[in-house]
Design a protein around this motif. Structure first.
Motif, PDB file in Angstrom:
ATOM      1  N   GLU A   1       0.832  -1.208   0.000  1.00 10.58           N
ATOM      2  CA  GLU A   1       0.000   0.000   0.000  1.00 10.58           C
ATOM      3  C   GLU A   1       0.867   1.258   0.000  1.00 10.58           C
ATOM      4  OE1 GLU A   1      -3.225   1.297   3.163  1.00 10.58           O
ATOM      5  OE2 GLU A   1      -3.839  -0.524   2.083  1.00 10.58           O
ATOM      6  N   LYS A   2       1.952   1.216   0.758  1.00  9.92           N
ATOM      7  CA  LYS A   2       2.859   2.368   0.808  1.00  9.92           C
ATOM      8  C   LYS A   2       3.554   2.573  -0.543  1.00  9.92           C
ATOM      9  CE  LYS A   2       3.797   1.960   5.760  1.00  9.92           C
ATOM     10  NZ  LYS A   2       4.795   1.555   6.793  1.00  9.92           N
ATOM     11  N   ALA A   3       3.950   1.482  -1.181  1.00 13.03           N
ATOM     12  CA  ALA A   3       4.609   1.585  -2.481  1.00 13.03           C
ATOM     13  C   ALA A   3       3.663   2.156  -3.524  1.00 13.03           C
ATOM     14  CB  ALA A   3       5.126   0.216  -2.918  1.00 13.03           C
ATOM     15  N   ILE A   4       2.399   1.744  -3.469  1.00 16.01           N
ATOM     16  CA  ILE A   4       1.408   2.249  -4.423  1.00 16.01           C
ATOM     17  C   ILE A   4       1.093   3.705  -4.158  1.00 16.01           C
ATOM     18  CG2 ILE A   4      -1.005   2.022  -5.167  1.00 16.01           C
ATOM     19  CD1 ILE A   4      -0.722  -0.988  -4.614  1.00 16.01           C
ATOM     20  N   ALA A   5       1.107   4.108  -2.893  1.00 16.90           N
ATOM     21  CA  ALA A   5       0.764   5.483  -2.524  1.00 16.90           C
ATOM     22  C   ALA A   5       1.664   6.515  -3.197  1.00 16.90           C
ATOM     23  CB  ALA A   5       0.827   5.653  -1.013  1.00 16.90           C
ATOM     24  N   ALA A   6       2.881   6.094  -3.578  1.00 17.30           N
ATOM     25  CA  ALA A   6       3.809   7.017  -4.244  1.00 17.30           C
ATOM     26  C   ALA A   6       3.303   7.442  -5.615  1.00 17.30           C
ATOM     27  CB  ALA A   6       5.186   6.368  -4.380  1.00 17.30           C
ATOM     28  N   VAL A   7       2.407   6.644  -6.209  1.00 13.81           N
ATOM     29  CA  VAL A   7       1.913   6.964  -7.552  1.00 13.81           C
ATOM     30  C   VAL A   7       0.392   7.001  -7.646  1.00 13.81           C
ATOM     31  CG1 VAL A   7       3.938   6.175  -8.832  1.00 13.81           C
ATOM     32  CG2 VAL A   7       2.192   4.517  -8.154  1.00 13.81           C
ATOM     33  N   ALA A   8      -0.300   6.431  -6.674  1.00 12.86           N
ATOM     34  CA  ALA A   8      -1.765   6.402  -6.706  1.00 12.86           C
ATOM     35  C   ALA A   8      -2.304   6.447  -5.282  1.00 12.86           C
ATOM     36  CB  ALA A   8      -2.269   5.145  -7.416  1.00 12.86           C
ATOM     37  N   ALA A   9      -2.827   7.582  -4.886  1.00 17.53           N
ATOM     38  CA  ALA A   9      -3.295   7.772  -3.514  1.00 17.53           C
ATOM     39  C   ALA A   9      -4.624   7.057  -3.271  1.00 17.53           C
ATOM     40  CB  ALA A   9      -3.454   9.259  -3.222  1.00 17.53           C
ATOM     41  N   GLY A  10      -4.847   6.688  -2.019  1.00 19.25           N
ATOM     42  CA  GLY A  10      -6.139   6.149  -1.613  1.00 19.25           C
ATOM     43  C   GLY A  10      -6.437   4.745  -2.065  1.00 19.25           C
ATOM     44  N   VAL A  11      -5.418   3.930  -2.319  1.00 17.32           N
ATOM     45  CA  VAL A  11      -5.624   2.554  -2.756  1.00 17.32           C
ATOM     46  C   VAL A  11      -5.340   1.607  -1.590  1.00 17.32           C
ATOM     47  CG1 VAL A  11      -4.891   0.735  -4.338  1.00 17.32           C
ATOM     48  CG2 VAL A  11      -5.005   3.108  -5.125  1.00 17.32           C
ATOM     49  N   ALA A  12      -6.289   0.769  -1.256  1.00 15.60           N
ATOM     50  CA  ALA A  12      -6.113  -0.210  -0.181  1.00 15.60           C
ATOM     51  C   ALA A  12      -5.694  -1.553  -0.766  1.00 15.60           C
ATOM     52  CB  ALA A  12      -7.410  -0.364   0.610  1.00 15.60           C
ATOM     53  N   SER A  13      -4.615  -2.124  -0.244  1.00 14.90           N
ATOM     54  CA  SER A  13      -4.122  -3.421  -0.696  1.00 14.90           C
ATOM     55  C   SER A  13      -4.374  -4.451   0.401  1.00 14.90           C
ATOM     56  CB  SER A  13      -2.628  -3.355  -1.017  1.00 14.90           C
ATOM     57  OG  SER A  13      -2.374  -2.419  -2.040  1.00 14.90           O
ATOM     58  N   ASN A  14      -5.041  -5.552   0.037  1.00 16.24           N
ATOM     59  CA  ASN A  14      -5.459  -6.538   1.032  1.00 16.24           C
ATOM     60  C   ASN A  14      -5.227  -7.969   0.568  1.00 16.24           C
ATOM     61  OD1 ASN A  14      -6.801  -4.521   2.823  1.00 16.24           O
ATOM     62  ND2 ASN A  14      -8.177  -4.309   1.075  1.00 16.24           N
ATOM     63  N   PHE A  15      -5.290  -8.878   1.546  1.00 17.88           N
ATOM     64  CA  PHE A  15      -5.206 -10.314   1.290  1.00 17.88           C
ATOM     65  C   PHE A  15      -6.353 -10.994   2.025  1.00 17.88           C
ATOM     66  CE2 PHE A  15      -4.018 -14.531   2.854  1.00 17.88           C
ATOM     67  CZ  PHE A  15      -3.690 -15.174   1.669  1.00 17.88           C
ATOM     68  N   LYS A  16      -6.953 -12.011   1.404  1.00 18.12           N
ATOM     69  CA  LYS A  16      -8.042 -12.746   2.047  1.00 18.12           C
ATOM     70  C   LYS A  16      -8.037 -14.193   1.581  1.00 18.12           C
ATOM     71  CE  LYS A  16     -13.057 -12.740   2.828  1.00 18.12           C
ATOM     72  NZ  LYS A  16     -12.887 -12.911   4.287  1.00 18.12           N
ATOM     73  N   ILE A  17      -8.425 -15.104   2.493  1.00 20.94           N
ATOM     74  CA  ILE A  17      -8.646 -16.492   2.099  1.00 20.94           C
ATOM     75  C   ILE A  17     -10.128 -16.801   2.282  1.00 20.94           C
ATOM     76  CG2 ILE A  17      -6.305 -17.190   2.727  1.00 20.94           C
ATOM     77  CD1 ILE A  17      -7.426 -18.553   5.187  1.00 20.94           C
ATOM     78  N   ASN A  18     -10.676 -17.613   1.405  1.00 18.84           N
ATOM     79  CA  ASN A  18     -12.096 -17.949   1.476  1.00 18.84           C
ATOM     80  C   ASN A  18     -12.360 -19.277   0.758  1.00 18.84           C
ATOM     81  OD1 ASN A  18     -11.617 -15.785  -0.830  1.00 18.84           O
ATOM     82  ND2 ASN A  18     -13.203 -17.184  -1.555  1.00 18.84           N
ATOM     83  N   ALA A  19     -13.527 -19.843   1.010  1.00 20.50           N
ATOM     84  CA  ALA A  19     -13.916 -21.080   0.337  1.00 20.50           C
ATOM     85  C   ALA A  19     -14.058 -20.825  -1.158  1.00 20.50           C
ATOM     86  CB  ALA A  19     -15.235 -21.597   0.911  1.00 20.50           C
ATOM     87  N   ASP A  20     -13.709 -21.816  -1.946  1.00 17.42           N
ATOM     88  CA  ASP A  20     -13.718 -21.654  -3.401  1.00 17.42           C
ATOM     89  C   ASP A  20     -14.009 -23.014  -4.047  1.00 17.42           C
ATOM     90  OD1 ASP A  20     -13.470 -20.277  -5.796  1.00 17.42           O
ATOM     91  OD2 ASP A  20     -11.313 -20.572  -5.919  1.00 17.42           O
ATOM     92  N   VAL A  21     -14.077 -23.004  -5.378  1.00 21.35           N
ATOM     93  CA  VAL A  21     -14.300 -24.249  -6.099  1.00 21.35           C
ATOM     94  C   VAL A  21     -13.030 -25.088  -6.086  1.00 21.35           C
ATOM     95  CG1 VAL A  21     -15.697 -24.944  -8.033  1.00 21.35           C
ATOM     96  CG2 VAL A  21     -15.133 -22.615  -7.777  1.00 21.35           C
ATOM     97  N   SER A  22     -13.201 -26.377  -6.031  1.00 19.56           N
ATOM     98  CA  SER A  22     -12.045 -27.275  -6.085  1.00 19.56           C
ATOM     99  C   SER A  22     -12.012 -27.954  -7.452  1.00 19.56           C
ATOM    100  CB  SER A  22     -12.139 -28.334  -4.985  1.00 19.56           C
ATOM    101  OG  SER A  22     -13.280 -29.145  -5.188  1.00 19.56           O
ATOM    102  N   PHE A  23     -10.945 -28.690  -7.700  1.00 19.82           N
ATOM    103  CA  PHE A  23     -10.840 -29.452  -8.946  1.00 19.82           C
ATOM    104  C   PHE A  23     -10.154 -30.767  -8.602  1.00 19.82           C
ATOM    105  CE2 PHE A  23      -9.008 -30.486 -13.180  1.00 19.82           C
ATOM    106  CZ  PHE A  23     -10.188 -30.505 -13.900  1.00 19.82           C
TER     107      PHE A  23
END
Length: 302
Positions: A259-281
């Motif tokens: 988020e800090k690296a992005i802020a140098a060129v694009a303000a107000g951007v939130a960077s996140n990570f999430k895990i959730n249930a998904d389709v399997s194969f």
């Protein structure tokens, strides 16, 4: 000091990750919805091609005997230099077109998995292939790892030769990102009970994304910011790990360095990570390595 040298000085594990080739199977933009199959284009999406080319060593665009999808001059050049494969995987049998095309995409993944186990994953999304039909409950036994506003990708009009040159110059940063994403997948699927271990894995992944944001700023070509989702065969619902359960129940985790690296060129951007249930194969046995990736461009980056 360059980003790779900085990481080498501060990270004792830097450079020790496997550099074995990894491949992505790409598809023409198409979708299955209800009883219909829609092919938006017989060509590959230009944005999807460039995003995939940057992060993967090999690409494959499988053809079949049902739909004619000719190569462009760009694809022929990628084939010539050994980056792209365009095999014809024959389909047999009848049935509804939506079932045939869904089976074709599943067959492509199993075909390449059998050729080189653990090397290939499949692309998916609105610029590739998407199945909009409701999946049966048993297929939701997988796990999705999602990075939001964290990955830089080249714009659709960037020449392929520039992407290949950047990959050659910045191979270290690209490999370290891929290694840390794989490490996160392995940490989750190992079902350990250490919240601290997950935190360290996320910190490493955050640092890798931040480095990529920084090095792409040296590029003289347009760069976009993208979400990426990796899907793997690990059932969150049946996991006995308290740490994984806590992460699954959390809304998301901030990627502060990115988020800090992005802020140098694009303000107000939130960077996140999430895990959730998904389709399997379950036709392939890869619980600790993602079998599917989805890129979604969100905005211009600088």
């Amino acid at each position: 000091m360059g980003q790779a040298k900085q990481r080498k000085a501060s990270d004792p594990n830097y450079g020790k990750y496997s550099s074995k080739p990894r491949g992505l199977i790409v598809f023409s933009p198409s979708s299955v919805t209800g009883n219909s199959f829609n092919l938006a284009s017989t060509n590959l999406d230009q944005q999807e091609l460039r995003s995939s080319l940057l992060y993967w060593d090999k690409l494959a665009w499988p053809k079949n005997n049902f739909i004619y999808t000719p190569n462009t001059a760009e694809i022929d050049e990628l084939v010539r230099i050994g980056v792209m494969q365009t095999p014809t995987l024959p389909l047999s049998g009848g049935g509804a077109v939506e079932d045939v095309m869904t089976a074709a995409h599943e067959y492509a993944l199993t075909y390449f998995e059998n050729q080189a186990p653990g090397i290939w994953s499949a692309g998916e999304g609105i610029n590739s292939f998407v199945n909009n039909n409701t999946a049966p409950p048993k297929s939701h036994s997988g796990t999705g790892l999602s990075l939001y506003n964290a990955l830089p990708v080249p714009s659709a009009d960037v020449p392929l030769v520039e992407i290949l040159d950047f990959k050659d110059r910045r191979r270290a940063e690209l490999l370290i990102f891929r290694a840390h994403l794989d490490a996160m997948a392995k940490e989750i699927s190992s079902a350990g009970d250490s919240v601290d271990s997950l935190g360290i894995a996320l910190k490493d992944l955050d640092a890798a994304c931040s480095d990529l944001i920084k090095v792409t700023r040296e590029w003289q070509f347009p760069v976009k910011l993208a979400n990426v989702k990796a899907s793997m065969n690990f059932n969150l619902a049946t996991s006995a790990s308290a740490a994984v359960t806590a992460w699954k129940n959390a809304d998301s985790f901030n990627l502060d360095n990115t988020e800090k690296a992005i802020a140098a060129v694009a303000a107000g951007v939130a960077s996140n990570f999430k895990i959730n249930a998904d389709v399997s194969f379950q036709k392939i046995k890869r619980p600790a390595s993602p079998f599917k990736y989805l890129y979604q461009v969100t905005r211009e980056l600088g």
